[in-house]
Design a protein around this motif. Structure first.
Motif, short mmCIF file in Angstrom:
data_model
loop_
_atom_site.label_atom_id
_atom_site.label_comp_id
_atom_site.label_asym_id
_atom_site.label_seq_id
_atom_site.Cartn_x
_atom_site.Cartn_y
_atom_site.Cartn_z
N GLU A 275 19.73 37.61 33.02
CA GLU A 275 20.89 37.47 32.14
C GLU A 275 21.53 36.09 32.34
OE1 GLU A 275 23.30 40.73 33.29
OE2 GLU A 275 21.99 42.23 32.39
N LYS A 276 22.11 35.56 31.27
CA LYS A 276 22.70 34.23 31.32
C LYS A 276 24.10 34.27 31.94
CE LYS A 276 20.20 32.49 27.27
NZ LYS A 276 20.32 31.89 25.92
N VAL A 277 24.43 33.24 32.70
CA VAL A 277 25.76 33.08 33.27
C VAL A 277 26.30 31.73 32.81
CG1 VAL A 277 27.16 32.95 35.37
CG2 VAL A 277 25.20 34.49 35.28
N GLY A 278 27.16 31.76 31.79
CA GLY A 278 27.70 30.53 31.24
C GLY A 278 29.02 30.16 31.89
N PRO A 279 29.69 29.12 31.35
CA PRO A 279 30.95 28.66 31.94
C PRO A 279 32.07 29.70 31.89
CG PRO A 279 30.47 27.54 29.84
CD PRO A 279 29.24 28.26 30.24
N ARG A 280 32.11 30.51 30.85
CA ARG A 280 33.17 31.52 30.76
C ARG A 280 33.01 32.60 31.83
NH1 ARG A 280 33.69 32.48 24.16
NH2 ARG A 280 34.31 30.33 23.65
N ARG A 281 31.80 33.07 31.98
CA ARG A 281 31.56 34.08 33.01
C ARG A 281 31.78 33.49 34.40
NH1 ARG A 281 26.06 37.20 32.11
NH2 ARG A 281 26.98 38.55 33.69
N THR A 282 31.41 32.24 34.58
CA THR A 282 31.65 31.59 35.86
C THR A 282 33.14 31.52 36.16
OG1 THR A 282 29.63 30.26 35.61
CG2 THR A 282 31.28 29.48 37.19
N ALA A 283 33.94 31.19 35.14
CA ALA A 283 35.39 31.11 35.31
C ALA A 283 35.98 32.48 35.65
CB ALA A 283 36.04 30.56 34.05
N LEU A 284 35.48 33.52 35.00
CA LEU A 284 35.97 34.87 35.27
C LEU A 284 35.61 35.32 36.68
CD1 LEU A 284 35.12 36.48 31.82
CD2 LEU A 284 37.42 36.16 32.76
N MET A 285 34.41 34.97 37.12
CA MET A 285 34.02 35.30 38.49
C MET A 285 34.88 34.55 39.51
SD MET A 285 29.86 35.78 38.42
CE MET A 285 29.49 34.22 37.66
N ALA A 286 35.22 33.30 39.17
CA ALA A 286 36.11 32.55 40.05
C ALA A 286 37.49 33.20 40.12
CB ALA A 286 36.23 31.11 39.55
N LEU A 287 37.95 33.77 39.00
CA LEU A 287 39.23 34.46 38.98
C LEU A 287 39.21 35.69 39.89
CD1 LEU A 287 42.00 34.29 37.56
CD2 LEU A 287 41.09 35.82 35.80
N ILE A 288 38.11 36.41 39.87
CA ILE A 288 37.95 37.58 40.75
C ILE A 288 38.03 37.15 42.21
CG2 ILE A 288 36.38 39.41 41.49
CD1 ILE A 288 35.23 39.32 38.60
N ALA A 289 37.29 36.12 42.55
CA ALA A 289 37.29 35.62 43.92
C ALA A 289 38.68 35.14 44.33
CB ALA A 289 36.28 34.49 44.07
N ALA A 290 39.38 34.45 43.40
CA ALA A 290 40.73 33.96 43.69
C ALA A 290 41.68 35.13 43.96
CB ALA A 290 41.24 33.11 42.53
N GLY A 291 41.55 36.20 43.17
CA GLY A 291 42.39 37.38 43.40
C GLY A 291 42.18 37.97 44.77
N ALA A 292 40.92 38.05 45.20
CA ALA A 292 40.63 38.59 46.54
C ALA A 292 41.22 37.71 47.62
CB ALA A 292 39.12 38.72 46.72
N VAL A 293 41.14 36.38 47.43
CA VAL A 293 41.72 35.46 48.42
C VAL A 293 43.23 35.62 48.49
CG1 VAL A 293 42.11 33.02 48.94
CG2 VAL A 293 39.84 33.79 48.23
N VAL A 294 43.88 35.77 47.35
CA VAL A 294 45.33 35.93 47.33
C VAL A 294 45.74 37.21 48.04
CG1 VAL A 294 47.34 36.32 45.82
CG2 VAL A 294 45.68 34.53 45.26
N VAL A 295 45.01 38.28 47.80
CA VAL A 295 45.31 39.55 48.49
C VAL A 295 45.24 39.37 50.00
CG1 VAL A 295 44.45 41.89 48.91
CG2 VAL A 295 44.64 41.05 46.58
N GLU A 296 44.23 38.66 50.44
CA GLU A 296 44.05 38.45 51.87
C GLU A 296 45.14 37.53 52.44
OE1 GLU A 296 42.70 38.43 55.74
OE2 GLU A 296 42.28 39.81 54.07
N MET A 297 45.43 36.41 51.75
CA MET A 297 46.37 35.43 52.28
C MET A 297 47.82 35.89 52.20
SD MET A 297 44.41 33.08 53.38
CE MET A 297 45.62 31.81 53.74
N ALA A 298 48.14 36.73 51.21
CA ALA A 298 49.52 37.17 51.03
C ALA A 298 49.86 38.39 51.85
CB ALA A 298 49.78 37.46 49.54
N GLY A 299 48.88 38.91 52.60
CA GLY A 299 49.11 40.13 53.37
C GLY A 299 49.86 39.84 54.67
#
Length: 299
Positions: A275-299
């Motif tokens: 399956e193709k992974v274009g710039p939009r999907r890459t950006a969405l995956m980065a958003l997921i990763a950013a959310g996980a980092v925020v959960v960890e850092m804000a705890g």
């Protein structure tokens, strides 16, 4: 090993270990989902995996680890029922919908309710910053599902019921995450819980798929058995990792971090399923990763 796990509970080292275990569980859970969604009937794929891990777990449950305390048997009964509901909902989801669409919906629904459940059961409470991280993660996950839904060209006629079953499956994910975290904390040896869980849980799907097995071509039996054994070992490390993480540290944080599995699922879809992974999907995956980092850092 059990004594070492106990020594880490509630410590800074335990927190770091829980973080690593949750991320390991995320990768392995995405791999587990892909194994079930492969070319075989998802019901038979799951049955082959469950039968394999039940057989392999039997000698460890019966002869290696301590037997469960008497109060654990009702807990195991509850876990059996909850996981049975989860597997039925998951099989119906994968049977009807494209993996890259329904998997994010399942994983996005689970952590939100798991965090709420952990608040009621374990008195865990997220900070405002952590809830912001959850919002980022969920936005990325559901955005990925919507994007994938817009791009698929086959199976659209069954996508609506598939999405309904995906939400139901996500509810079961939250329920079993919270319940199993309670179960693994209720016994002295965490490996007792894990061994007996896999031993008992291995019976359900093979039993209810008996008629499907009779229709399986002989040439497909060996490949499906191979997939089952592979999936069994993935399940051991995936489920075992997240359960140990919930024993070592907060259940809600572990549940959220595990949902970075959506990123790994997209990568598997790209590398393995073509399956193709274009710039939009890459950006969405980065958003997921950013959310996980925020959960960890804000705890």
């Amino acid at each position: 090993m059990s004594d070492f796990i106990a020594s880490l509970e509630g410590t800074p080292d335990g927190h770091q270990a829980a973080l690593a275990l949750a991320l390991l569980a995320a990768f392995l859970h995405a791999l587990f989902g892909a194994l079930q969604k492969g070319r075989h009937d998802p019901w038979l794929s799951r049955a082959a995996i469950d039968a394999s891990y039940g057989v392999i777990a039997a000698p460890f449950a019966l002869f290696v680890f301590p037997w469960p305390e008497p109060h654990m048997w009702p807990i195991f009964a509850g876990a059996f029922v909850i996981h049975a509901g989860y597997k039925l909902a998951q099989a119906m989801t994968y049977q009807r919908g494209a993996y890259t669409v329904v998997y994010p919906v399942v994983r996005g629904t689970g952590p939100f309710f798991a965090v709420i459940g952990a608040g009621f059961v374990f008195n865990e409470h997220f900070t405002l910053g952590q809830w912001g991280g959850v919002a980022l993660l969920l936005a990325g996950i559901y955005g990925l599902a919507i994007y994938n839904l817009r791009t698929i060209t086959v199976g659209r006629e069954t996508m609506l019921p598939a999405l309904g079953f995906a939400v139901l499956t996500g509810g079961f994910v939250a329920l079993y995450t919270t319940y199993d975290a309670y179960g693994i904390r209720a016994t002295a040896d965490p490996f007792t819980f894990l061994a007996w869980f896999f031993f008992l849980d291995g019976f359900f799907m093979p039993a209810i798929t008996f008629r499907r097995w009779r229709r399986l071509p002989a040439s497909e039996f060996a490949p499906l058995l191979k997939r089952g054994v592979t999936g069994a070992f993935v399940a051991y490390f995936s489920f075992g990792a997240i359960m140990l993480a919930t024993r070592l540290d907060n259940v809600g944080e572990a549940a959220v971090l595990r949902e970075t599995s959506t990123v790994f699922a997209a990568l598997i879809g790209w590398l393995v399923l073509g399956e193709k992974v274009g710039p939009r999907r890459t950006a969405l995956m980065a958003l997921i990763a950013a959310g996980a980092v925020v959960v960890e850092m804000a705890g």
